[in-house]
Design a protein around this motif. Sequence first.
Motif, PDB file in Angstrom:
ATOM      1  N   LEU A   1       0.831  -1.206   0.000  1.00 58.55           N
ATOM      2  CA  LEU A   1       0.000   0.000   0.000  1.00 58.55           C
ATOM      3  C   LEU A   1       0.865   1.256   0.000  1.00 58.55           C
ATOM      4  CD1 LEU A   1      -2.853   1.368   0.389  1.00 58.55           C
ATOM      5  CD2 LEU A   1      -2.325   1.325   2.828  1.00 58.55           C
ATOM      6  N   LEU A   2       1.901   1.271   0.820  1.00 57.28           N
ATOM      7  CA  LEU A   2       2.767   2.439   0.910  1.00 57.28           C
ATOM      8  C   LEU A   2       3.427   2.740  -0.428  1.00 57.28           C
ATOM      9  CD1 LEU A   2       4.427   1.822   4.405  1.00 57.28           C
ATOM     10  CD2 LEU A   2       2.783   3.611   3.814  1.00 57.28           C
ATOM     11  N   GLN A   3       3.761   1.683  -1.183  1.00 59.69           N
ATOM     12  CA  GLN A   3       4.362   1.891  -2.499  1.00 59.69           C
ATOM     13  C   GLN A   3       3.390   2.563  -3.473  1.00 59.69           C
ATOM     14  OE1 GLN A   3       6.013  -1.692  -4.223  1.00 59.69           O
ATOM     15  NE2 GLN A   3       8.070  -1.140  -3.548  1.00 59.69           N
ATOM     16  N   ARG A   4       2.096   2.317  -3.271  1.00 58.87           N
ATOM     17  CA  ARG A   4       1.092   2.850  -4.182  1.00 58.87           C
ATOM     18  C   ARG A   4       0.714   4.296  -3.881  1.00 58.87           C
ATOM     19  NH1 ARG A   4      -3.486  -1.949  -4.671  1.00 58.87           N
ATOM     20  NH2 ARG A   4      -2.070  -3.718  -4.860  1.00 58.87           N
ATOM     21  N   LEU A   5       1.023   4.757  -2.699  1.00 66.07           N
ATOM     22  CA  LEU A   5       0.585   6.084  -2.295  1.00 66.07           C
ATOM     23  C   LEU A   5       1.275   7.178  -3.111  1.00 66.07           C
ATOM     24  CD1 LEU A   5       0.478   5.764   1.605  1.00 66.07           C
ATOM     25  CD2 LEU A   5      -1.428   5.622  -0.009  1.00 66.07           C
ATOM     26  N   ASP A   6       0.539   8.202  -3.389  1.00 69.74           N
ATOM     27  CA  ASP A   6       1.087   9.382  -4.053  1.00 69.74           C
ATOM     28  C   ASP A   6       1.637  10.317  -2.973  1.00 69.74           C
ATOM     29  OD1 ASP A   6       1.678  11.635  -5.488  1.00 69.74           O
ATOM     30  OD2 ASP A   6      -0.283  11.808  -6.467  1.00 69.74           O
ATOM     31  N   SER A   7       2.951  10.414  -2.904  1.00 68.00           N
ATOM     32  CA  SER A   7       3.580  11.212  -1.845  1.00 68.00           C
ATOM     33  C   SER A   7       3.241  12.692  -1.966  1.00 68.00           C
ATOM     34  CB  SER A   7       5.101  11.025  -1.873  1.00 68.00           C
ATOM     35  OG  SER A   7       5.630  11.405  -3.140  1.00 68.00           O
ATOM     36  N   ALA A   8       2.750  13.104  -3.122  1.00 63.72           N
ATOM     37  CA  ALA A   8       2.360  14.499  -3.285  1.00 63.72           C
ATOM     38  C   ALA A   8       1.007  14.780  -2.634  1.00 63.72           C
ATOM     39  CB  ALA A   8       2.297  14.862  -4.766  1.00 63.72           C
ATOM     40  N   LYS A   9       0.284  13.693  -2.301  1.00 68.24           N
ATOM     41  CA  LYS A   9      -1.033  13.865  -1.701  1.00 68.24           C
ATOM     42  C   LYS A   9      -1.130  13.301  -0.287  1.00 68.24           C
ATOM     43  CE  LYS A   9      -3.444  13.635  -6.156  1.00 68.24           C
ATOM     44  NZ  LYS A   9      -4.465  12.912  -6.958  1.00 68.24           N
ATOM     45  N   VAL A  10      -0.337  12.263   0.006  1.00 65.61           N
ATOM     46  CA  VAL A  10      -0.428  11.598   1.308  1.00 65.61           C
ATOM     47  C   VAL A  10       0.961  11.521   1.946  1.00 65.61           C
ATOM     48  CG1 VAL A  10      -1.093   9.515   2.555  1.00 65.61           C
ATOM     49  CG2 VAL A  10      -2.367  10.204   0.514  1.00 65.61           C
ATOM     50  N   VAL A  11       1.043  11.968   3.186  1.00 72.24           N
ATOM     51  CA  VAL A  11       2.268  11.826   3.984  1.00 72.24           C
ATOM     52  C   VAL A  11       2.012  10.714   4.988  1.00 72.24           C
ATOM     53  CG1 VAL A  11       3.845  12.926   5.602  1.00 72.24           C
ATOM     54  CG2 VAL A  11       2.898  14.239   3.691  1.00 72.24           C
TER      55      VAL A  11
END
Length: 354
Positions: free
Chosen positions: A63-73
């Motif tokens: 899941l962490l790999q899929r997250l968009d770091s520009a939207k979710v910290v």
Amino acid sequence: MYESFYGFKSKPFQLNPDPTFYYGSRGHRRAMAYLEYGLHQSEGFIVITGDVGAGKTTLVRSLLQRLDSAKVVAAHLVSTQIDADDILRLVAASFGLPAKNVEKADLLLQLEAFLVKLTAGGKRALLIVDEAQNLTPRAVEELRMLSNFQLEDHALLQSFLVGQPEFRQTMQSEHMQQLRQRVIASYHLGPLDLAETRAYVEHRLGCVGWKTDPRFEPSAFDVIHAASGGIPRRINTLCDRVLLAGFLAEKHAVSATDVDDVVTEMRDESGSESVATRSGGAGINLASAGALSGLLGDPALAQRFAEIGAGYQASRLEVRIEQVERVLGALLGMAQERGASPNDDLRAEGRQGA
């Protein structure tokens, strides 16, 4: 070791959770859907539980790999025995905030200011707590209090609690009522079925360049599933040993017999270790030979019993505590028939030695 023999790029069945090997079984896909639903809701708690080795951490890392770091910290906290005094510091540190030697009130102010800044910048904060079953009730309550942080009508923090089945028992306790009201979804990750076990093994082999060498006979998967119970980590451990055995025997096919031989070998090893652990590494040492001599009034019989115990250890047979106690009970009966009067201390010594 066996990787080059079979032409693999790396080990297919390593034990460390690696999201590149993530396999979406029916249960894992459902658990992932719950996590993604939680992200969409942007509030409350999502609880995922599963047995040891069920693939919870791999799921989270995927899941962490899929997250968009520009939207979710996101902050991933792997807890041990953490109490309320430390949980807030670990949460703050996971988000990159200074936490050492900071008073609780100041720590809460820092966390709130950080979360407000994220929200104002169009981002969201996600806290994932792994091994949640190790949290004390007070620590869980501190996490619940963090969910009170809001900006207008928007929650500032989304939390996922991931742990073993006993965490569900913690949640059902009377003083967890407020937390239960904040849980928007909960899912228990069960074992793989037979078809999924085969697909899981073939998936991991495919990740390292497997081209049907070695070839797994269909019946081999029956034994793998039965021996592992469909738990991914157990499958990894077993299949790694199967491939090692195949390499040592220079085999390019894996049969049910090959897997069963490895299962037997691993059970023998486990039995040998358990006997050594229970007896201090000295075989089935229910009591000292001198104590048994006094108990039975027959030094020769006591010596024979000690030899039997040593034989169990030498042959690496699995010996269970209840079996040992039955043997001890029979010996005590013999002693009583001979007119001996064994005392409670010797009985206790026998059980402690087992």
